[in-house]
Design a protein around this motif. Structure first.
Motif, PDB file in Angstrom:
ATOM      1  N   PHE A 133       1.047  -1.169   0.264  1.00  0.00           N
ATOM      2  CA  PHE A 133       0.335  -0.363   0.335  1.00  0.00           C
ATOM      3  C   PHE A 133       0.917   1.011   0.503  1.00  0.00           C
ATOM      4  O   PHE A 133       1.920   1.425   0.188  1.00  0.00           O
ATOM      5  CB  PHE A 133      -0.917  -0.107   0.989  1.00  0.00           C
ATOM      6  N   PRO A 134      -0.039   2.640  -0.236  1.00  0.00           N
ATOM      7  CA  PRO A 134       1.597   3.611   0.074  1.00  0.00           C
ATOM      8  C   PRO A 134       1.763   4.392   1.253  1.00  0.00           C
ATOM      9  O   PRO A 134       0.904   4.071   1.899  1.00  0.00           O
ATOM     10  CB  PRO A 134       0.006   4.644  -1.020  1.00  0.00           C
ATOM     11  N   ARG A 135       2.953   5.143   0.834  1.00  0.00           N
ATOM     12  CA  ARG A 135       3.317   5.333   1.893  1.00  0.00           C
ATOM     13  C   ARG A 135       1.999   6.310   2.274  1.00  0.00           C
ATOM     14  O   ARG A 135       2.826   6.048   3.668  1.00  0.00           O
ATOM     15  CB  ARG A 135       4.738   6.018   1.300  1.00  0.00           C
ATOM     16  N   VAL A 136       1.401   6.680   1.800  1.00  0.00           N
ATOM     17  CA  VAL A 136       0.620   7.942   2.296  1.00  0.00           C
ATOM     18  C   VAL A 136      -0.116   6.866   3.965  1.00  0.00           C
ATOM     19  O   VAL A 136      -1.489   7.651   4.051  1.00  0.00           O
ATOM     20  CB  VAL A 136       0.055   8.663   1.648  1.00  0.00           C
ATOM     21  N   TYR A 137      -0.599   5.754   3.416  1.00  0.00           N
ATOM     22  CA  TYR A 137      -1.777   5.413   3.979  1.00  0.00           C
ATOM     23  C   TYR A 137      -0.950   5.249   5.652  1.00  0.00           C
ATOM     24  O   TYR A 137      -1.997   5.220   6.466  1.00  0.00           O
ATOM     25  CB  TYR A 137      -1.695   3.571   3.703  1.00  0.00           C
ATOM     26  N   ILE A 138       0.111   4.985   6.203  1.00  0.00           N
ATOM     27  CA  ILE A 138       0.729   4.900   7.166  1.00  0.00           C
ATOM     28  C   ILE A 138       0.919   6.308   7.492  1.00  0.00           C
ATOM     29  O   ILE A 138       0.134   6.230   8.952  1.00  0.00           O
ATOM     30  CB  ILE A 138       2.245   4.424   6.815  1.00  0.00           C
ATOM     31  N   GLU A 139       0.935   6.768   6.773  1.00  0.00           N
ATOM     32  CA  GLU A 139       1.565   8.409   7.456  1.00  0.00           C
ATOM     33  C   GLU A 139       0.036   9.146   7.663  1.00  0.00           C
ATOM     34  O   GLU A 139      -0.007   9.635   8.782  1.00  0.00           O
ATOM     35  CB  GLU A 139       2.238   9.291   6.412  1.00  0.00           C
ATOM     36  N   THR A 140      -1.163   8.580   6.892  1.00  0.00           N
ATOM     37  CA  THR A 140      -2.508   9.417   7.272  1.00  0.00           C
ATOM     38  C   THR A 140      -2.668   8.426   8.320  1.00  0.00           C
ATOM     39  O   THR A 140      -3.621   9.239   9.958  1.00  0.00           O
ATOM     40  CB  THR A 140      -3.373   8.538   6.605  1.00  0.00           C
ATOM     41  N   ALA A 141      -3.181   7.475   8.690  1.00  0.00           N
ATOM     42  CA  ALA A 141      -3.091   6.322  10.114  1.00  0.00           C
ATOM     43  C   ALA A 141      -2.557   6.946  11.115  1.00  0.00           C
ATOM     44  O   ALA A 141      -3.470   6.705  12.017  1.00  0.00           O
ATOM     45  CB  ALA A 141      -2.455   4.507   9.887  1.00  0.00           C
ATOM     46  N   LYS A 142      -1.372   7.585  11.291  1.00  0.00           N
ATOM     47  CA  LYS A 142      -1.104   7.799  12.676  1.00  0.00           C
ATOM     48  C   LYS A 142      -1.291   8.906  12.671  1.00  0.00           C
ATOM     49  O   LYS A 142      -1.513   9.002  14.196  1.00  0.00           O
ATOM     50  CB  LYS A 142       0.811   7.968  12.131  1.00  0.00           C
ATOM     51  N   LYS A 143      -2.696   9.494  11.989  1.00  0.00           N
ATOM     52  CA  LYS A 143      -2.354  10.704  12.167  1.00  0.00           C
ATOM     53  C   LYS A 143      -4.326  10.811  12.909  1.00  0.00           C
ATOM     54  O   LYS A 143      -5.008  11.821  13.530  1.00  0.00           O
ATOM     55  CB  LYS A 143      -2.907  11.856  11.925  1.00  0.00           C
ATOM     56  N   LEU A 144      -4.626   9.262  12.677  1.00  0.00           N
ATOM     57  CA  LEU A 144      -6.126   9.364  13.025  1.00  0.00           C
ATOM     58  C   LEU A 144      -6.245   8.237  14.434  1.00  0.00           C
ATOM     59  O   LEU A 144      -5.713   8.234  15.103  1.00  0.00           O
ATOM     60  CB  LEU A 144      -6.921   7.903  12.152  1.00  0.00           C
ATOM     61  N   LYS A 197      -4.592  11.507  -2.021  1.00  0.00           N
ATOM     62  CA  LYS A 197      -4.439  11.463  -3.541  1.00  0.00           C
ATOM     63  C   LYS A 197      -3.561   9.390  -3.508  1.00  0.00           C
ATOM     64  O   LYS A 197      -2.237   9.629  -2.675  1.00  0.00           O
ATOM     65  CB  LYS A 197      -3.432  11.959  -3.965  1.00  0.00           C
ATOM     66  N   VAL A 198      -3.416   8.972  -4.263  1.00  0.00           N
ATOM     67  CA  VAL A 198      -3.233   7.527  -4.202  1.00  0.00           C
ATOM     68  C   VAL A 198      -3.378   7.400  -6.209  1.00  0.00           C
ATOM     69  O   VAL A 198      -3.684   7.919  -7.110  1.00  0.00           O
ATOM     70  CB  VAL A 198      -3.570   6.335  -3.125  1.00  0.00           C
ATOM     71  N   LYS A 199      -2.219   6.325  -6.275  1.00  0.00           N
ATOM     72  CA  LYS A 199      -2.080   6.397  -7.797  1.00  0.00           C
ATOM     73  C   LYS A 199      -3.545   5.567  -8.655  1.00  0.00           C
ATOM     74  O   LYS A 199      -3.830   6.198 -10.047  1.00  0.00           O
ATOM     75  CB  LYS A 199      -1.533   4.238  -7.691  1.00  0.00           C
ATOM     76  N   ALA A 200      -4.852   4.744  -8.262  1.00  0.00           N
ATOM     77  CA  ALA A 200      -5.699   4.542  -8.585  1.00  0.00           C
ATOM     78  C   ALA A 200      -6.562   5.900  -8.732  1.00  0.00           C
ATOM     79  O   ALA A 200      -8.234   5.886  -9.313  1.00  0.00           O
ATOM     80  CB  ALA A 200      -6.577   3.353  -8.087  1.00  0.00           C
ATOM     81  N   GLY A 201      -6.745   6.781  -7.987  1.00  0.00           N
ATOM     82  CA  GLY A 201      -7.263   7.979  -7.402  1.00  0.00           C
ATOM     83  C   GLY A 201      -7.648   8.455  -6.361  1.00  0.00           C
ATOM     84  O   GLY A 201      -6.413   9.179  -5.990  1.00  0.00           O
ATOM     85  N   TYR A 202      -8.780   8.149  -5.358  1.00  0.00           N
ATOM     86  CA  TYR A 202      -8.127   9.394  -4.215  1.00  0.00           C
ATOM     87  C   TYR A 202      -9.410   7.698  -2.965  1.00  0.00           C
ATOM     88  O   TYR A 202      -9.848   6.876  -3.617  1.00  0.00           O
ATOM     89  CB  TYR A 202      -9.236  10.421  -4.083  1.00  0.00           C
ATOM     90  N   ALA A 203      -8.272   8.082  -2.127  1.00  0.00           N
ATOM     91  CA  ALA A 203      -9.183   6.898  -0.965  1.00  0.00           C
ATOM     92  C   ALA A 203      -9.425   8.087   0.260  1.00  0.00           C
ATOM     93  O   ALA A 203      -8.846   8.948   0.727  1.00  0.00           O
ATOM     94  CB  ALA A 203      -7.720   6.468  -0.322  1.00  0.00           C
ATOM     95  N   LEU A 204     -10.179   7.448   1.119  1.00  0.00           N
ATOM     96  CA  LEU A 204     -10.523   7.331   2.163  1.00  0.00           C
ATOM     97  C   LEU A 204     -10.138   6.570   3.222  1.00  0.00           C
ATOM     98  O   LEU A 204     -10.332   5.187   2.988  1.00  0.00           O
ATOM     99  CB  LEU A 204     -12.185   7.922   2.355  1.00  0.00           C
TER     100      LEU A 204
END
Length: 296
Positions: free
Chosen positions: A215-226, A236-243
């Motif tokens: 999975f994209p590195r942004v997943y971990i970076e985002t998870a740490k803040k939730l 933003k991810v390769k396939a489009g946008y993710a929530l």
């Protein structure tokens, strides 16, 4: 993931599949005999397939393997009791944590699956203890292995995530608004996410860690803040946008030499054996007799 951990993943999947097949093979006897066996399970035009035909085919394809797996489990239990070999809950939990942090198919939503994995881990550890019970490994070799492979025993933080992936930012913002208005994340993932595999699971992608490359590195970076139960803004991810939604977090741990000393001993001993870990060597001692004769 080390060779041993990978083997246990495969063994766990095999066990779950075998138990599923075993359920179908025994179902007919449990729920009512001949009338149930004649039940139609599928029709093709004017032709039909009965439950008994289906069960016969399952037994032909998988019957021997399923029965052997069940026998192996019983043999391990009996031999472990005979040689007074036990596996602690701490050992099982440690192995499970290592797998959980490196193999993202684990999901805390499926408690039954977690129980099966832990059961398989316990059986695997008991078998390894049985196979290596007479093997001695020097303290120097054990410590050397630990020092050389410390990274294998350092479990990083892992985040249990669900996601919804859509093609455009506008779609992502619309989904975020629906969530803010009370829509269910899982239901929305099944309805909207373009990533079909996880969509079928309500968006659940299991645990991922800093070492996960799937999975994209942004997943971990985002998870740490939730916070647990919260979801992110569109990313933003390769396939489009993710929530992303944080379902839970598992804190990492660095295991000491004393924590994993016995695990290392088993690993070295098994590598020296140069043969697959199997309960077959104990069949004669356990006096196994089965439908397929003595050929294992």
């Amino acid at each position: 993931m080390g060779k041993k951990q990978l083997w246990m993943v495969i063994a766990g999947l095999i066990m779950i599949n075998c138990l599923t097949v075993a359920f179908f093979l025994t179902r007919a006897n449990e729920v009512g005999g001949a009338a149930i066996n004649d039940e139609t399970v599928a029709t093709v035009g004017k032709k039909s397939i009965s439950r008994q035909e289906w069960l016969n085919e399952l037994e032909t394809r998988y019957g021997k393997d399923v029965l052997k797996e069940m026998i192996d489990h019983k043999v391990v239990e009996e031999m472990a009791a005979r040689y007074k070999i036990k596996v602690s809950d701490q050992d099982v939990e440690r192995e499970f944590s290592m797998l959980q942090s490196t193999y993202n198919s684990f999901s805390s939503k499926n408690i039954q699956s977690e129980k099966k994995w832990k059961e398989q881990i316990r059986k695997t550890l008991l078998l390894e203890e049985l196979l290596t019970k007479d093997v001695k490994v020097s303290e120097k070799e054990l410590k050397g292995y630990y020092d050389k492979n410390k990274n294998l025993f350092n479990v990083p933080d892992a985040y249990h995530l669900s996601h919804i992936i859509v093609k455009t930012k506008k779609e992502a913002e619309k989904a975020a608004k629906e969530l803010a208005n009370g829509s269910n994340f899982s239901a929305l993932a099944m309805e909207r996410s373009i990533e079909e595999f996880s969509a079928n699971e309500g968006g659940d992608i299991g645990y991922i860690s800093v070492n996960d490359e799937q999975f994209p590195r942004v997943y971990i970076e985002t998870a740490k803040k939730l916070k647990k139960g919260a979801y992110s803004k569109p990313v933003k991810v390769k396939a489009g946008y993710a929530l992303l939604k944080l379902e839970g977090k598992m804190n990492g741990k660095n295991y000491t030499y004393s924590d994993v000393k016995e695990q290392i001993r088993r690993q070295i001993a098994l590598e020296q054996m140069k043969s697959p870990a199997s309960a077959a060597p104990f069949w004669d001692e356990a006096k196994v007799e089965w439908f397929y004769g003595r050929n294992k």
